[in-house]
Every structure is written in C-alpha cells, then in structure tokens.
Design an enzyme around this catalytic site. Structure first.
Site, PDB file in Angstrom:
ATOM      1  N   THR A 130       0.850  -1.206   0.000  1.00 58.26           N
ATOM      2  CA  THR A 130       0.000   0.000   0.000  1.00 58.26           C
ATOM      3  C   THR A 130       0.882   1.251   0.000  1.00 58.26           C
ATOM      4  O   THR A 130       0.623   2.214  -0.732  1.00 58.26           O
ATOM      5  CB  THR A 130      -0.913   0.010   1.255  1.00 58.26           C
ATOM      6  OG1 THR A 130      -1.710  -1.170   1.231  1.00 58.26           O
ATOM      7  CG2 THR A 130      -1.815   1.228   1.281  1.00 58.26           C
ATOM      8  N   TRP A 146       2.485   1.612  -3.380  1.00 61.84           N
ATOM      9  CA  TRP A 146       1.505   2.027  -4.376  1.00 61.84           C
ATOM     10  C   TRP A 146       1.414   3.552  -4.413  1.00 61.84           C
ATOM     11  O   TRP A 146       1.242   4.152  -5.465  1.00 61.84           O
ATOM     12  CB  TRP A 146       0.136   1.428  -4.015  1.00 61.84           C
ATOM     13  CG  TRP A 146      -0.965   1.830  -4.948  1.00 61.84           C
ATOM     14  CD1 TRP A 146      -1.356   1.191  -6.091  1.00 61.84           C
ATOM     15  CD2 TRP A 146      -1.821   2.988  -4.844  1.00 61.84           C
ATOM     16  NE1 TRP A 146      -2.398   1.855  -6.684  1.00 61.84           N
ATOM     17  CE2 TRP A 146      -2.701   2.971  -5.941  1.00 61.84           C
ATOM     18  CE3 TRP A 146      -1.923   4.026  -3.921  1.00 61.84           C
ATOM     19  CZ2 TRP A 146      -3.667   3.940  -6.147  1.00 61.84           C
ATOM     20  CZ3 TRP A 146      -2.884   5.000  -4.139  1.00 61.84           C
ATOM     21  CH2 TRP A 146      -3.744   4.958  -5.234  1.00 61.84           C
ATOM     22  N   HIS A 147       1.557   4.158  -3.234  1.00 70.62           N
ATOM     23  CA  HIS A 147       1.397   5.608  -3.175  1.00 70.62           C
ATOM     24  C   HIS A 147       2.532   6.367  -3.842  1.00 70.62           C
ATOM     25  O   HIS A 147       2.338   7.500  -4.284  1.00 70.62           O
ATOM     26  CB  HIS A 147       1.258   6.069  -1.718  1.00 70.62           C
ATOM     27  CG  HIS A 147      -0.123   5.873  -1.190  1.00 70.62           C
ATOM     28  ND1 HIS A 147      -0.537   4.692  -0.624  1.00 70.62           N
ATOM     29  CD2 HIS A 147      -1.196   6.696  -1.163  1.00 70.62           C
ATOM     30  CE1 HIS A 147      -1.808   4.806  -0.269  1.00 70.62           C
ATOM     31  NE2 HIS A 147      -2.234   6.005  -0.580  1.00 70.62           N
ATOM     32  N   GLY A 148       3.688   5.781  -3.915  1.00 75.39           N
ATOM     33  CA  GLY A 148       4.764   6.519  -4.557  1.00 75.39           C
ATOM     34  C   GLY A 148       6.078   5.779  -4.505  1.00 75.39           C
ATOM     35  O   GLY A 148       6.302   4.914  -3.647  1.00 75.39           O
ATOM     36  N   PHE A 207      -0.054   9.689  -7.763  1.00 75.63           N
ATOM     37  CA  PHE A 207       0.039   8.297  -7.372  1.00 75.63           C
ATOM     38  C   PHE A 207      -0.520   7.407  -8.471  1.00 75.63           C
ATOM     39  O   PHE A 207      -0.559   6.251  -8.400  1.00 75.63           O
ATOM     40  CB  PHE A 207      -0.711   8.046  -6.066  1.00 75.63           C
ATOM     41  CG  PHE A 207      -0.236   8.953  -4.938  1.00 75.63           C
ATOM     42  CD1 PHE A 207       1.073   9.398  -4.909  1.00 75.63           C
ATOM     43  CD2 PHE A 207      -1.080   9.366  -3.940  1.00 75.63           C
ATOM     44  CE1 PHE A 207       1.516  10.233  -3.900  1.00 75.63           C
ATOM     45  CE2 PHE A 207      -0.646  10.199  -2.919  1.00 75.63           C
ATOM     46  CZ  PHE A 207       0.649  10.630  -2.902  1.00 75.63           C
TER      47      PHE A 207
END
Lengths: 429, 501
Positions: B340, B343-345, B501
């Site tokens: 997670t 996934w954001h960056g 993102f």
C-alpha cells in the site's frame, strides 16, 4: 417542450431548498453587478477597473493621453486651466506587458467624439521584451510556431509533434516565467477588456485560452469575490480623514501622520480621488513602506547588477510598438515616444542598445511619430526605490523635466486641437 | 483536465446534455456508452493524448486475457494468461512509476560499498519518464478484472468497447475510486434511466466535493507548507530549511496535512461520485468520515476504502490472510501495507509510511483484546468524551504518519521527528517563520471547523445523504454556506495530490 417545462416545475417544487440557495446567490450576483464593489478589491484591480470605466466612458475627451507602465504612472496629468488650456491624462497601467497598447487605444477612441491631439508613449522600452510577447497558451512554443497560428494548426501540432517528445517530461521550466507573469498579472487584462474585445485581440488557440480565463469572471460574484468578502466583514465602510497638507512634501513621505492605516475601501477611495485630481497620476514608489524601501536600498547595488545582467540577456521585440503605431496611424493620432528616465546603469546594456538601433528605422516608417527625450533620460539608482519606481524626489524631478522639456515639444509637434477649439470658443464669447 | 477547473465544467455540461439526449435515441445505451468512451478519452487526452496508448494497451491486454482465461477452462493455461496480465500491467507500472526508484536505490546501495560505482548512472541508468496521470488507479482496476475472471467471480466481458469504458470511465479514471468490475460493468451494460434522486444526490456530492477540495484542502495546503515547504525542488535547493522547526508546529502541520490530503482526495472522489451519479452510475464511496474512527482498523475501512479493499482481496487474502496462524497473519498484514505504501509513490518514505501503518494495525490487533472495555454504567457524556479522545488520538497518530508520507526523503523525516521529539516544546515563539504553536494550530482549526460539523452529521446519521432528511431551511442554509466557501474562498485549477500516485 411542454414535458420539459412540467418536469422542471416539478423539480422546483420538489427541491425548494436548492431554489432558496439559487435565489440568495442570484441576489448576490445582482448586488455585485450594480454596486461599486470594486472599492473592496485590491488596489491593482481597482486601478484597472478605474481605468476601464474612464476609457469606456464617452467623455471627457483629453488633448493628450499617456500610455506606459508602472513607472510612467508617476507622470502628472494636466487639467485644462488658465492659459494652458489643454489636458493631459495619464492612462498608464502597471505590468500589462506590451501587446495591449493598440487595443487600449482602440478602446479609448471607440467612445470618444474627439480624438486626442497625441498619444504620449512614456513607458520604459523594456516593456517590448521578447519574453512578454510569447503565446500565452504555449509560452515554450512547443506546439505553436507563431501567435497567428490557427486553432487547427495548434491541434495538429499537438498530435503530430507529440511523439517526437517521447516519454520525457516537457520543458516545464521554459514555460514557468511566462506562466508566472500570467498568473500574477492576468487579472489586469481580464478586468480591462470584455470577452468580446478579447475575442477580437487574440487568435487561434490563444483566443480559446484567453476566453477560457475570462469566462469565469463573467460571473460577477466570483469576479468580485474578494470585494464581496470584504464588504461582508465591513458592511459600513467609513471614509478616511484627508491627509494634512504637509504630506505633499517629499520630506514627509514616510512620516506616520502621512501613512495612516487605511482599510481597503479607504485606500481605494483615496486612490480614486488622487487619480481624478492628478489626472491619472500615482507614484507607485510612494506606496512602498519604509521597511520595503530600506530593504531595497540595502541590496541596491546587487539589484542593479542583476538587472544589468538581465538586460544583457534578453532581446527586444518591437512588434507591439509597431502595432500601436499602425493603430494610431489608422486613427489619425500622432504618437510621441517619450520613455520615462531609467536607471543610469542600464543605458549601455545590450537590450537598450538594440532598441536604440532599431527605433530610428521604425520611426522613419512612421513620420507622424516623434521621439522626444527627457532632458535627463537616465537617473542615478538612488532616485528609485526598487530599481523600477521613483522615490518621491525622483518623481518630482521627472515631472519637472516632463513639463519643462517634453511637453513644450509635444505642444509644438502636435498642437492641442481641442484646446484650440476651446480657446476659440472663449474668444467668441 | 481536473474537476476543479472551468474547462471541466464546460466539458461536463456538454457530456451531460449529449449523454442524456442519446438515451432516447434508438440503440440509446450503445450510443451512450460509445459517447462516454469517447468523452473519457478526450478527458484523459486533454492532459496528454500520447499516454492514451498505455491505457489502450492495458485495456486490450486485460480484455484479451479475460476472454482467454474463460476460454481456457481448467488447467495451467488459465494461470499462464492470468500471470501474463499481471506481468504486463505491473511491467507498465514498474517502468513508468518505479524503475528510477529501484535503479536509484540499487545505485545508492552499490555506492555505499564502493563510492565510485556507476559513475554515470544519472545520465545512463535512469529513464526519467513522465508519470502518467492515474496509472496506478486504472492499472489496478483493469488488473483486478482479470483476476476476478480467473476466480470465476465474473464472466469475461465480450464487448471490447464496453470493457474499454469500464477501464476509462472518466469520473473515476485518474483518481479512483478503484471499482470492481462486478459493480461497474453491469451498470454500464444496463440502460440508465434519468432519475431525479440521482441528480439530486449527484449535485450534493459535487457541492460537497468542491467544498472539500477547493476550500478545505487548498486553504490548508499553504499552512502545511510553512513547515513542509512548497515542493521537492525547494527542499533539494536548501535541505537545511526543514530543520529546526518547533515540535508542536510539526505536529500541527502533520495533522493539518492529514486533513489536507483527506479533503484533497475525498473531495475529488466525491466529485467523481457526484459526476457519475448525474450520469446515472453509482460509484463506491471511497472515504467515510475517517477522522471519526476509534481505532486504526476502522480508519482503514473509512480511508480510501477501495484501495484497502483491493489490497485485501488481491494481496492479503491470497497470501493467506489470517488463516495460518498469528505470525503469518501479521506478516501478511505488513506485506499488504508495504505494498500500500509503495503504491502511493516510488520513495522509501512511502514504504516507511506503509510499514508504520502495518505495525500500528498489528499492534492494535495484538492489544485490543487486552484493552479495558468502557463501562456501560458511565454516563453518556463521559462515554462520548472518551470516544472523542480515541478519535482524536487515532487521527492524530494518522497525522503523525505524514512525517513519512509528506517527507521528501528519509533525512527529511528524520528532521521532522527530531523536531517533534525535542522537548520541551517552545509554544510561545514564532519559529522559522511559523506562528507560535497555538496560533498556528488555531489557523488550521479554522479551516477544518465546518468540515468537522458536516462530517459529524454524516457520521452520526451514518448516511452520506443525511442532508436530505433535514428541514428545508437548514438544507438551504447548508447549500448556501458550502457555495459561499467554494465561490468566495475556494482555489481553482490546483492539482490533486493523488494524481501523482
């Protein structure tokens, strides 16, 4: 159609709360359209609106009008009184670039019965720099070859040229300065001209860009939202006390009694009164605080050096000047180029040398245009508060020079037709 | 094109009018879907048409893989097609989003051992490609479809254009919510009837979303930036600028950032929900008043729930979930949150943030059975007060995670923690140009006051559409107040943080 009306009526009945909200904001919109709400806006917007109202009005007709930028705003206008029965009004606007001049002149002439005897262009030639003349929608000119490109050309360039850029990020840095200028100063363009006028001024994709920017401002609640917010918190603004007579002296520029703490409304009211009394003049240098002036003075040498370097880097683009001369020629208005004095150190920079080299050729093509220099076309840096605007003494010196050196020549090359008319009427009476 | 821009308003009005006009034409549904697909491509292509190629690749790959998986019946070929889909989707994501991050991490690691390693890595190794807007959202949505087909939870979609619309449906294309094919595709294949309640709900969600985005998020942003700076460029130009902030200011800025990103993202998601509702399509609620969560597990059910659902369905449960013992459960939990975060960056700060969340939830899970229950005999006001404190503590801790999420690199995180942990805090003075802590906190609170009232009503009534059950005059007042904040105090045209993102 009938169905649609019935459905809409049912909708109104069904959602009365929504319609109450719509009603409230319709009333706010009406207020924003009929009340002088611009007095609650920032001074920059207020000044632009003040100019627009004057230029859009059908009078008065001035004998001479001054165009320029923020520094030339320092030139005092002249009321038609006494033996010098001619008028000068300073219509300069700060930080508007250079493309708008010819449209500004058209706008002024559109509602006037008498055209001016001359347009005095007192702006710094630095307004004719290349960077201020780039297409607004594509300052890096990635998809635009020239400002005259049609929308179809722009769109086809976007499709055809895009693959060549591949997956690398676009050169955003190249866009940044122009975008920042538009971000900061676009309101002046958008508050000065109507969408119909902007439509006439811009072409192709750039027209679409400008209209897109202008469209939300046609909702006056949004356009004057700062002012409406201001009046919500200050519903009954009080007029300011007039300044003591001593405040006219430069020595008292920063005296506390001459620097009262004004509300936005009071500041704009004072600005409007000053503009009306001095025929459009305001010395922006006088609006800086003592702290700002002191900080500039500390870094003055560095600023001058940096600005010199800047003028050695940039190139002129005199197309907007030619456009202005063309418009003036079509309208039969002589133009006098009388740039206000700049910092002495800038005189020998590449930019100004190139301007000086190009101007004679242009003026030769427009014999009705004249160049009249100030007796002192350059001043020491100490006469400027921030390398752009004059301090109080600088403004006084420049105004004295303007009425001693420049105006007599203007009166000679472009005599005041309207003034003559008025004097003729006087003698008949 | 961003929702909070004038151009979107024009775009949406055109789409809306044409879309509902087509519903009455013969073959209306087909025409509506083709038109919506075209509009979605225009919406995305407005930013950069070139990257429509990537969306088309993802669409084509998952469309074909879905069909082939279904046709393969039982056996190994099904799995091969599934892995092909996953590999291609993650490959695209990897190249465009993560390549430089992994390459950079590899080079840094190598240089830790040999400072002269990869001397020209900056020019030869890194790709430096544009990060396509919304790539993580549409890739996950499209990939989930293939997995669902593989699991036989949904049939493969045979109509390519309908499938393409599922992948690119413009209201949720660039920032979610990440929809399940089983929820969205059937809606797209069913005739949509114009319904006034959908229109009413849509307008409410749009109003609410614009309030969250243009007023709350974009007015908190400048305050947060006083501590966190305006961007990576400013930080890299002067890394020392982030050091020496007051501990309380860092804490307030971090909590402020939690509200900023909530309103930024939830605002955009809510506008998406409203826009879709106006078109007769119901999307999943992505955020449900997360600041009123009493524990981290609840927070993650309320915060970006469609991503949480995705990670649970396609990572956590396939890894075994909680089925194979306590330690495997926490390993799976940490892995899920590691992903997670990633996934954001593409930055180690996001990985740290994900792990922070993972450890927090694991810690809560381990201790919750031992935590004392609130005595029922306590008066209501006391119970309410304790619940309020729990909510403040949970969202406060979530806010503290911004020291990872919002940091530009690990060093920045370190400086922020150093400031927060230097005691005693100086509450009286302005520090590094930031107002004294309490005044700074009050400025932030002013921005979120109305949000808290609105979200409290939603939370208390457990209904996002609570407003429609109120008295007409209260409804009118709320609409007018929201509209006032949007028009009079909102910022327009600002990017949405989650686009990155």
């Amino acid at each position: 159609m009938r169905n649609w009306i019935q459905t809409s009526a049912a909708f109104v009945r069904r959602y009365p709360a929504a319609w109450i909200c719509v009603g409230i904001f319709a009333a706010v919109e009406l207020f924003a359209r009929i009340a002088p709400v611009e007095y609650g806006m920032g001074a920059a917007v207020f000044l632009t609106k003040h100019r627009r109202d004057l230029v859009d009005a059908s009078g008065p007709d001035f004998d001479y009008i001054i165009f320029g930028e923020s520094r030339s705003l320092s030139l005092l206008g002249h009321a038609p009184t006494g033996p010098e029965n001619w008028s000068v009004y300073n219509l300069s606007l700060p930080a508007m670039g250079s493309r708008y001049y010819s449209y500004y002149l058209e706008k002024y002439l559109a509602n006037r019965y008498n055209k001016p005897s001359a347009l005095i262009f007192a702006g710094d030639m630095a307004v004719f720099q290349e960077g201020w003349n780039l297409p607004l929608h594509d300052p890096a000119r990635i998809y635009t070859d020239s400002r005259e490109d049609t929308l179809l050309q722009y769109l086809s360039h976007r499709i055809v040229r895009r693959p060549a850029q591949g997956l690398s990020p676009p050169p955003a840095a190249a866009n940044a300065p122009q975008e920042a200028i538009w971000e900061t100063y676009s309101h002046r363009y958008l508050f000065l001209f109507s969408p119909a006028e902007l439509m006439h001024q811009f072409h192709g994709a750039e027209r679409l860009f400008v209209l897109r920017e202008a469209a939300p401002l046609q909702y006056y609640t949004f356009r004057y939202r700062d002012a409406l917010r201001y009046f919500l918190s200050n519903p009954f603004p009080q007029a300011a006390e007039p300044l003591p007579a001593e405040c006219r002296l430069c020595a008292n520029s920063y005296a506390p009694m001459c620097r009262p703490d004004l509300t936005q409304f009071q500041d704009n009211a004072a600005l409007a009164a000053g503009l009306d009394a001095r025929y459009g003049q305001i010395n922006l240098g006088d609006r800086l605080t003592l702290e700002q002036v002191m900080s500039y003075s500390v870094i003055r040498d560095r600023l001058v050096k940096d600005t010199q370097d800047f003028f050695n880097r940039i190139r002129p683009d005199l197309r907007p000047l030619i456009a202005l001369l063309e418009t003036a020629r079509r309208a039969g208005v002589p133009v006098v180029l009388a740039p206000t004095p700049t910092v002495r150190e800038y005189r020998d920079t590449r930019f100004y040398k190139e301007i000086e080299a190009q101007l004679p050729g242009i003026l030769a093509r427009y014999p009705e245009a004249h160049r009249i220099d100030f007796a002192e076309p350059h001043l020491p840096a100490e006469r400027f508060v921030d390398q752009i605007h004059y301090d109080c003494a600088g403004a006084e010196q420049v105004n004295a020079d303007f009425y001693r050196t420049v105006m007599p020549q203007v009166l000679r090359v472009a005599p005041p037709a309207q003034g003559r008319r008025l004097r003729a009427l006087d003698s008949e009476l | 094109m961003v929702f909070n821009s004038f151009i979107f308003l024009i775009f949406f009005v055109i789409v809306y009018v044409v879309y509902w006009s087509l519903s009455r034409a013969p073959g209306g549904l087909r025409l509506q879907n083709r038109f919506l697909l075209f509009a979605s491509y225009v919406f995305y292509g407005w930013w950069d048409w070139f990257f429509l190629i990537l969306i088309l690749i993802s669409t084509l790959v998952d469309y074909l893989m879905g069909l082939w998986i279904e046709a393969a019946g039982e056996g190994r070929r099904r799995r091969v097609f599934l892995w092909a889909s996953v590999a291609i989707n993650l490959g695209i994501l990897g190249v465009f989003k993560y390549f430089d991050f992994f390459a950079g991490s590899f080079v840094s690691a190598a240089r830790a051992f040999d400072p002269g390693a990869f001397p020209d890595a900056e020019s030869s190794l890194f790709l430096r490609v544009i990060l396509p807007v919304g790539i993580s959202f549409y890739t996950f949505q499209s990939m989930a479809y293939t997995i669902d087909v593989y699991r036989r939870q949904i049939p493969a979609e045979r109509n390519f254009l309908d499938f393409a619309l599922f992948v690119t449906f413009f209201p949720q294309l660039v920032a979610g919510p990440i929809e399940r094919a089983g929820d969205l595709l059937p809606q797209l294949k069913t005739p949509r009837k114009f319904n006034w309640d959908d229109q009413r709900n849509g307008v409410w969600f749009i109003l609410l979303g614009f309030f969250l985005k243009t007023y709350v998020a974009d007015s908190i942003g400048p305050l947060v930036n006083q501590v966190y700076l305006n961007g990576a460029a400013e930080y890299h130009a002067n890394p020392a600028a982030v050091a020496g902030h007051g501990g309380a200011q860092v804490l307030f800025a971090s909590i402020g950032f939690a509200f900023q990103i909530y309103c930024d993202f939830a605002g955009y998601s809510t506008i998406a929900l409203g826009s879709a509702s106006l078109l007769g399509v119901r999307l999943t609620m992505n955020f449900e008043t997360p600041q009123f969560s009493q524990n981290p597990a609840e927070l993650w059910r309320r915060w970006h729930s469609t991503l949480n659902r995705w990670v649970t369905d396609y990572v956590y449960i396939p890894l075994g979930g909680s089925r194979y013992g306590v330690w495997n459960k926490y390993r799976n939990l940490l892995l899920a949150f590691f992903l997670t975060g990633l996934w954001h960056g593409a930055n180690w700060t996001f990985v740290l943030w994900g792990l922070f969340m993972g450890f927090w939830i694991a810690g809560y899970d381990l201790t919750r059975a031992r935590l004392p229950k609130m005595p029922e005999a306590w008066p209501t006001w006391l119970q309410g007060g304790v619940r309020g404190l729990k909510m403040a503590a949970v969202f406060g801790a979530f806010g503290i995670s911004a020291t990872f999420f919002r940091a530009y690199d690990i060093q920045h995180s370190y400086e922020l923690w150093k400031s927060m942990l230097s005691m005693p805090w100086n509450l009286a003075d302005e520090i590094r140009g930031v107002k004294p802590a309490l005044l700074y906190g009050f400025d932030l609170f002013q921005k979120i006051g109305l949000l808290m009232v609105l979200d409290y009503m939603w939370h208390r009534k457990n209904d996002a559409l609570w407003i429609f059950k109120q008295h007409m005059l209260l409804r009118a007042a709320v609409y007018s107040i929201l509209f006032y904040f949007i028009i009079f105090k909102g910022s327009f045209g600002k990017e949405v943080i989650y686009f990155a993102f």
